[in-house]
Design an enzyme around this catalytic site. Structure first.
Site, PDB file in Angstrom:
ATOM      1  N   ASP A 190      -9.426  -0.725  -9.832  1.00 47.56           N
ATOM      2  CA  ASP A 190      -9.983  -1.452  -8.686  1.00 47.56           C
ATOM      3  C   ASP A 190     -11.357  -0.880  -8.385  1.00 47.56           C
ATOM      4  O   ASP A 190     -12.371  -1.348  -8.898  1.00 47.56           O
ATOM      5  CB  ASP A 190      -9.047  -1.356  -7.484  1.00 47.56           C
ATOM      6  CG  ASP A 190      -9.531  -2.180  -6.291  1.00 47.56           C
ATOM      7  OD1 ASP A 190     -10.623  -2.779  -6.355  1.00 47.56           O
ATOM      8  OD2 ASP A 190      -8.819  -2.228  -5.266  1.00 47.56           O
TER       9      ASP A 190
ATOM     10  N   LYS B 210     -13.333  -7.917  -7.499  1.00 48.96           N
ATOM     11  CA  LYS B 210     -13.753  -8.419  -6.191  1.00 48.96           C
ATOM     12  C   LYS B 210     -15.206  -8.869  -6.305  1.00 48.96           C
ATOM     13  O   LYS B 210     -16.121  -8.044  -6.254  1.00 48.96           O
ATOM     14  CB  LYS B 210     -13.592  -7.329  -5.133  1.00 48.96           C
ATOM     15  CG  LYS B 210     -12.130  -6.912  -4.954  1.00 48.96           C
ATOM     16  CD  LYS B 210     -11.969  -5.746  -3.998  1.00 48.96           C
ATOM     17  CE  LYS B 210     -10.490  -5.396  -3.837  1.00 48.96           C
ATOM     18  NZ  LYS B 210     -10.287  -4.188  -3.016  1.00 48.96           N
TER      19      LYS B 210
ATOM     20  N   GLU C 282      -2.378   0.179  -8.482  1.00 42.43           N
ATOM     21  CA  GLU C 282      -3.833   0.281  -8.473  1.00 42.43           C
ATOM     22  C   GLU C 282      -4.257   1.700  -8.101  1.00 42.43           C
ATOM     23  O   GLU C 282      -3.771   2.268  -7.116  1.00 42.43           O
ATOM     24  CB  GLU C 282      -4.436  -0.697  -7.460  1.00 42.43           C
ATOM     25  CG  GLU C 282      -4.180  -2.159  -7.766  1.00 42.43           C
ATOM     26  CD  GLU C 282      -4.716  -3.056  -6.675  1.00 42.43           C
ATOM     27  OE1 GLU C 282      -5.682  -2.665  -5.971  1.00 42.43           O
ATOM     28  OE2 GLU C 282      -4.167  -4.160  -6.502  1.00 42.43           O
TER      29      GLU C 282
ATOM     30  N   LYS D 289       0.840  -1.195   0.000  1.00 39.62           N
ATOM     31  CA  LYS D 289       0.000   0.000   0.000  1.00 39.62           C
ATOM     32  C   LYS D 289       0.877   1.247   0.000  1.00 39.62           C
ATOM     33  O   LYS D 289       1.874   1.332   0.733  1.00 39.62           O
ATOM     34  CB  LYS D 289      -0.885   0.023   1.246  1.00 39.62           C
ATOM     35  CG  LYS D 289      -1.967  -1.039   1.277  1.00 39.62           C
ATOM     36  CD  LYS D 289      -3.183  -0.626   0.490  1.00 39.62           C
ATOM     37  CE  LYS D 289      -4.333  -1.602   0.709  1.00 39.62           C
ATOM     38  NZ  LYS D 289      -5.541  -1.201  -0.050  1.00 39.62           N
TER      39      LYS D 289
ATOM     40  N   ASP E 237      -0.647  -0.257  -4.394  1.00 44.42           N
ATOM     41  CA  ASP E 237      -2.060   0.123  -4.313  1.00 44.42           C
ATOM     42  C   ASP E 237      -2.151   1.473  -3.621  1.00 44.42           C
ATOM     43  O   ASP E 237      -1.826   1.597  -2.440  1.00 44.42           O
ATOM     44  CB  ASP E 237      -2.848  -0.924  -3.536  1.00 44.42           C
ATOM     45  CG  ASP E 237      -4.350  -0.641  -3.531  1.00 44.42           C
ATOM     46  OD1 ASP E 237      -4.768   0.357  -4.139  1.00 44.42           O
ATOM     47  OD2 ASP E 237      -5.097  -1.427  -2.923  1.00 44.42           O
TER      48      ASP E 237
END
Length: 276
Positions: free
Chosen positions: A153, A176, A130, A75, A104
């Site tokens: 995403d 997802k 992302e 992250k 991300d």
């Protein structure tokens, strides 16, 4: 019992679909992945998650060398781009060149800050980042300016399958199923993304072992061989509804064992501090 527990586990269209599909797998006597595709993979690689402070992330990255993991995810965002760039460079040095590095940003930066960050880490061999921008419409511009591939995403959920072509040029689409409306919807997104030149990456939203097992079977049937799925969240669970360790070894999920795990329920799950 395990059919009902799976529905309770996800409380979503994915859970209802999974319960029905599980009945069909019982009848066909095959894992879910084989029900979804005759060419399904037997094992699915996953990316490791690098978390915590800079020193903790670097230590985790160093531990991945020789572990079997082919990809790791870090992250970034929430602080000055230069600080995050330093962390990324340190993590890349600890990982070595054999492990792919994904980032991300969760839309943390405006365009100028994101480009400054991208140029600061352009030598780090980033597989993709992302959602680097607070303005999704400029993702492809960012990739052109920095040379770092972009993955969608949150944008996938927001724009829907019919508008994915607005982001032609993105390298990957993180899917997802729990947020997209279930397994069938995720498979449709995966096909659409692939047709647009994006790699579909099945990922979790912190499901329990039951949900992860379903997602692993979906990933085995919907993702290209060798691409790591975003299913490394099993390590975050202090307790789990399934009775037994989640079947991850050498950075891969054994799909058939994951499917079999759905038949086991930890009767003391509530006592462990979990929730149904």
């Amino acid at each position: 019992v395990h059919h009902c527990m799976r529905v309770a586990d996800t409380l979503s269209a994915e859970g209802i679909e999974a319960a029905v599909l599980d009945l069909l797998t019982d009848a066909a006597r095959v894992p879910l992945a084989r029900l979804l595709s005759e060419e399904a993979l037997e094992a699915v690689p996953i990316n490791a998650l690098l978390t915590g402070s800079r020193d903790e992330a670097v230590a985790q990255a160093a531990a991945l060398r020789g572990s079997g993991y082919g990809a790791a995810k870090l992250k970034v965002g929430g602080a000055a781009p230069a600080q995050h760039a330093e962390t990324v460079r340190a993590v890349r040095a600890a990982l070595g060149d054999a492990v792919a590095l994904r980032l991300d940003a969760n839309r943390a930066w405006g365009y100028d800050d994101a480009v400054a960050f991208g140029r600061a880490v352009e030598s780090c061999g980033i597989e993709y980042i992302e959602e680097p921008l607070d303005d999704p419409s400029r993702f492809v511009n960012f990739a052109s300016a920095t040379g770092i591939p972009v993955a969608l995403d949150e944008t996938v959920v927001e724009c829907g399958v019919d508008d994915l072509d607005r982001w032609r040029g993105a390298k990957a689409a993180v899917l997802k199923p729990t947020l997209l409306g279930g397994l069938e919807a995720a498979m449709w997104f995966a096909r659409r993304a692939a047709n647009l030149g994006m790699t579909p990456v099945i990922s979790s939203s912190f499901e329990t072992g039951l949900g992860l097992a379903v997602l692993a079977n979906l990933a085995a049937s919907a993702m290209p061989e060798g691409v790591a799925a975003g299913l490394g969240t099993h390590s975050w669970l202090g307790a789990d509804i399934v009775d037994g360790p989640f079947p991850v070894a050498d950075g891969r999920i054994d799909v058939a064992r994951a499917h079999a795990l759905c038949r086991t329920v930890a009767v003391d799950y509530g006592a462990q501090g979990g929730h149904a």
